[in-house]
Design a protein around this motif. Sequence first.
Motif, PDB file in Angstrom:
ATOM      1  N   LYS B   3      -7.120  -8.881  -5.208  1.00  0.00           N
ATOM      2  CA  LYS B   3      -6.573  -8.303  -3.981  1.00  0.00           C
ATOM      3  C   LYS B   3      -5.623  -9.272  -3.284  1.00  0.00           C
ATOM      4  O   LYS B   3      -4.823  -8.876  -2.468  1.00  0.00           O
ATOM      5  CB  LYS B   3      -7.718  -7.965  -3.012  1.00  0.00           C
ATOM      6  CG  LYS B   3      -8.486  -6.748  -3.392  1.00  0.00           C
ATOM      7  CD  LYS B   3      -9.597  -6.511  -2.384  1.00  0.00           C
ATOM      8  CE  LYS B   3     -10.693  -7.517  -2.524  1.00  0.00           C
ATOM      9  NZ  LYS B   3     -11.995  -7.033  -2.075  1.00  0.00           N
ATOM     10  N   GLN B   9       3.682  -6.430  -2.666  1.00  0.00           N
ATOM     11  CA  GLN B   9       2.828  -5.582  -1.860  1.00  0.00           C
ATOM     12  C   GLN B   9       3.608  -5.014  -0.672  1.00  0.00           C
ATOM     13  O   GLN B   9       4.416  -5.714  -0.086  1.00  0.00           O
ATOM     14  CB  GLN B   9       1.677  -6.418  -1.337  1.00  0.00           C
ATOM     15  CG  GLN B   9       0.390  -5.684  -1.251  1.00  0.00           C
ATOM     16  CD  GLN B   9      -0.702  -6.626  -0.797  1.00  0.00           C
ATOM     17  OE1 GLN B   9      -0.549  -7.339   0.188  1.00  0.00           O
ATOM     18  NE2 GLN B   9      -1.787  -6.655  -1.529  1.00  0.00           N
ATOM     19  N   TYR B  10       3.330  -3.776  -0.327  1.00  0.00           N
ATOM     20  CA  TYR B  10       4.002  -3.157   0.808  1.00  0.00           C
ATOM     21  C   TYR B  10       3.207  -3.441   2.078  1.00  0.00           C
ATOM     22  O   TYR B  10       1.986  -3.444   2.076  1.00  0.00           O
ATOM     23  CB  TYR B  10       4.101  -1.652   0.562  1.00  0.00           C
ATOM     24  CG  TYR B  10       4.703  -0.867   1.706  1.00  0.00           C
ATOM     25  CD1 TYR B  10       5.918  -1.233   2.261  1.00  0.00           C
ATOM     26  CD2 TYR B  10       4.045   0.248   2.218  1.00  0.00           C
ATOM     27  CE1 TYR B  10       6.464  -0.509   3.294  1.00  0.00           C
ATOM     28  CE2 TYR B  10       4.582   0.982   3.256  1.00  0.00           C
ATOM     29  CZ  TYR B  10       5.786   0.590   3.792  1.00  0.00           C
ATOM     30  OH  TYR B  10       6.323   1.307   4.821  1.00  0.00           O
ATOM     31  N   PHE B  11       3.913  -3.696   3.161  1.00  0.00           N
ATOM     32  CA  PHE B  11       3.274  -4.034   4.424  1.00  0.00           C
ATOM     33  C   PHE B  11       3.629  -2.952   5.436  1.00  0.00           C
ATOM     34  O   PHE B  11       4.740  -2.947   5.983  1.00  0.00           O
ATOM     35  CB  PHE B  11       3.799  -5.401   4.873  1.00  0.00           C
ATOM     36  CG  PHE B  11       2.894  -6.097   5.838  1.00  0.00           C
ATOM     37  CD1 PHE B  11       1.858  -6.889   5.382  1.00  0.00           C
ATOM     38  CD2 PHE B  11       3.096  -5.983   7.199  1.00  0.00           C
ATOM     39  CE1 PHE B  11       1.023  -7.540   6.265  1.00  0.00           C
ATOM     40  CE2 PHE B  11       2.262  -6.629   8.086  1.00  0.00           C
ATOM     41  CZ  PHE B  11       1.232  -7.406   7.623  1.00  0.00           C
ATOM     42  N   MET B  65       2.186 -14.142   5.517  1.00  0.00           N
ATOM     43  CA  MET B  65       2.235 -13.297   4.333  1.00  0.00           C
ATOM     44  C   MET B  65       3.248 -13.844   3.328  1.00  0.00           C
ATOM     45  O   MET B  65       3.029 -13.815   2.123  1.00  0.00           O
ATOM     46  CB  MET B  65       2.629 -11.865   4.711  1.00  0.00           C
ATOM     47  CG  MET B  65       1.543 -11.072   5.387  1.00  0.00           C
ATOM     48  SD  MET B  65       0.137 -10.740   4.320  1.00  0.00           S
ATOM     49  CE  MET B  65       0.812  -9.479   3.237  1.00  0.00           C
ATOM     50  N   LYS B  68       1.781 -16.958   1.748  1.00  0.00           N
ATOM     51  CA  LYS B  68       0.791 -16.558   0.742  1.00  0.00           C
ATOM     52  C   LYS B  68       1.485 -16.099  -0.540  1.00  0.00           C
ATOM     53  O   LYS B  68       1.028 -16.383  -1.636  1.00  0.00           O
ATOM     54  CB  LYS B  68      -0.036 -15.390   1.277  1.00  0.00           C
ATOM     55  CG  LYS B  68      -1.393 -15.792   1.831  1.00  0.00           C
ATOM     56  CD  LYS B  68      -2.037 -14.517   2.296  1.00  0.00           C
ATOM     57  CE  LYS B  68      -3.520 -14.524   2.298  1.00  0.00           C
ATOM     58  NZ  LYS B  68      -3.987 -13.242   2.858  1.00  0.00           N
TER      59      LYS B  68
END
Lengths: 293, 267
Positions: B3, B9-11, B65, B68
């Motif tokens: 995960k 990845q869409y935010f 984000m 990361k």
Amino acid sequence: MAIQISDLNYIYMAGSPFEKLALHDVNLTINDGEFIGIIGHTGSGKSTLIQHLNGLLKPSSGTITIGDTVITDKKADMKALRQKVGLVFQYPEHQLFEETVYKDIAYGPKNMGLSQDEIDERVREAMNYVGLSEKYMNRSPFELSGGQKRRVAIAGVLAMRPEVLILDEPAAGLDPAGREEILTQIRALYLERKMTVLFVSHSMEDVARTAGRIIVMNKGTVAMDGKPSEIFSRAKELREMGLDVPQITRLIDELRARGVAIDNSIYTLERAKATLQMLIAKKEKKEQGDATC
Amino acid sequence: MLKDITLGQYFPIESPMHRMDPRSKIVLLIFMIVAIFIADNPITYALVTVFTLLIILLSKVPIMMYIKGLKPILFVIIFTAVLNVFLTPGTKIDLWGYTTPMTWEGLILAGKMALRLILLIIASSALTYTTSPIILTDGIEKLLKPLSYLKVPTYELAMMMSIAIRFIPTLIEETEKITKAQQARGADFDSGSIFKRIKALAPMLVPLFVSAFRRADELAVAMESRCYQGGEHRTRLREIHFKGIDLIAVLVFVLFFAAIIVLGILF
């Protein structure tokens, strides 16, 4: 093996924008040899809760003690624990992978490092418990029917001879006959092996029929905990949680509301049938008495 | 675990960048990458860095984000930096009186390369963070449209891509579920020799493939039973439009790009 859960909190995906408090302030004591039904609406935290019981999920805070192992302790032996607490996931047939039914059921005992004889004995025993005849042993699990696959998967957990058996929706997606069979087998298993059984379901009928104690989960915490008769007498609260009482209890409640003198703690079809037959017989007798006069 | 992968990845929030047309975002990203690579002196480097920071701000996605998202490529950055420092010919660096095999030129090059890689990842993440996968594939399909005159099946390609993207989270979830189920049966995925570990993956991979095939089958049946036929004359629920905000973005970008080129020539 008794289970003690105190002040359990679990935060899902902590520290990300998708963070969610999945469980909060859960306090439970589960005694040795109980048969417990866990009910709750989708997202109420029931699946999250049971995954804590064999250490697949680690609590964000709080402690869980199983037997004499504190599983929140870093040094706890998770592998040993998972043998004692058998967890059957939802749609367990999706985890089958071996070439034969025998090998698949033997996977758990093999991981425990048992001898070949011991494994063999346990596989046969587990197949017997779930009602699979030995002719299936060398068949591929992928060519069996849905209900049979599920039984192979449950046998895979039983072969580890757990002291606590946890089942997440064991009857989901089966036809009525398959449902009935699985539930009867679990019940028989409980009586025979004297295991502690936790059984997650959203079917009030199934829980009412099998469990001796019901835990109702709502919004990540324990909302009710008690005997089926106690739980089902709180129909209004259950409805507010998006749950309901068994259909038969609804019928009895309706009859009571119309002035029929009937016991209000009836939640199984069998008892309702017996009670109603008695009432009808009484009434007929009375009418006959009236007629002869 | 799985995960935690943030790249791609869409935010889902509201921001000026979220509102932009995916096509302009894709095209601008391509030019942004070009700009990052033609930047070659301190001033242009500063400019692309500032511009990247501006993108981060406009996307309204928390800077954590982005950081990361850099984690998975940290190894690549460090590895190339080390190679550059040691293998670039030039003046040797003296440390405490010893001559080391490292060179000043290498150190500068390593810094430049690291900065480039970081900016590259941030800029690409900005696209995926602010564009949902479905809209992104819509954008790619529209951009590839001219190729369909050359008989390239652009629609089918886009459809395949959106199905693949759609099922990534599902498969990740599935993997986690199966892993847990096998762990409950005493599986041990992270100890023993490499050979043993690879063998230990079978109980996870077999069910995963079985379920992937089952899903593909179900999806095909569901699509066919609704008379799905790809290609021409299909309309969409959400049309994408080139809006005012895109025009502003493109104009600002053109100025930025021109500045990079001019400053690159001047200094």
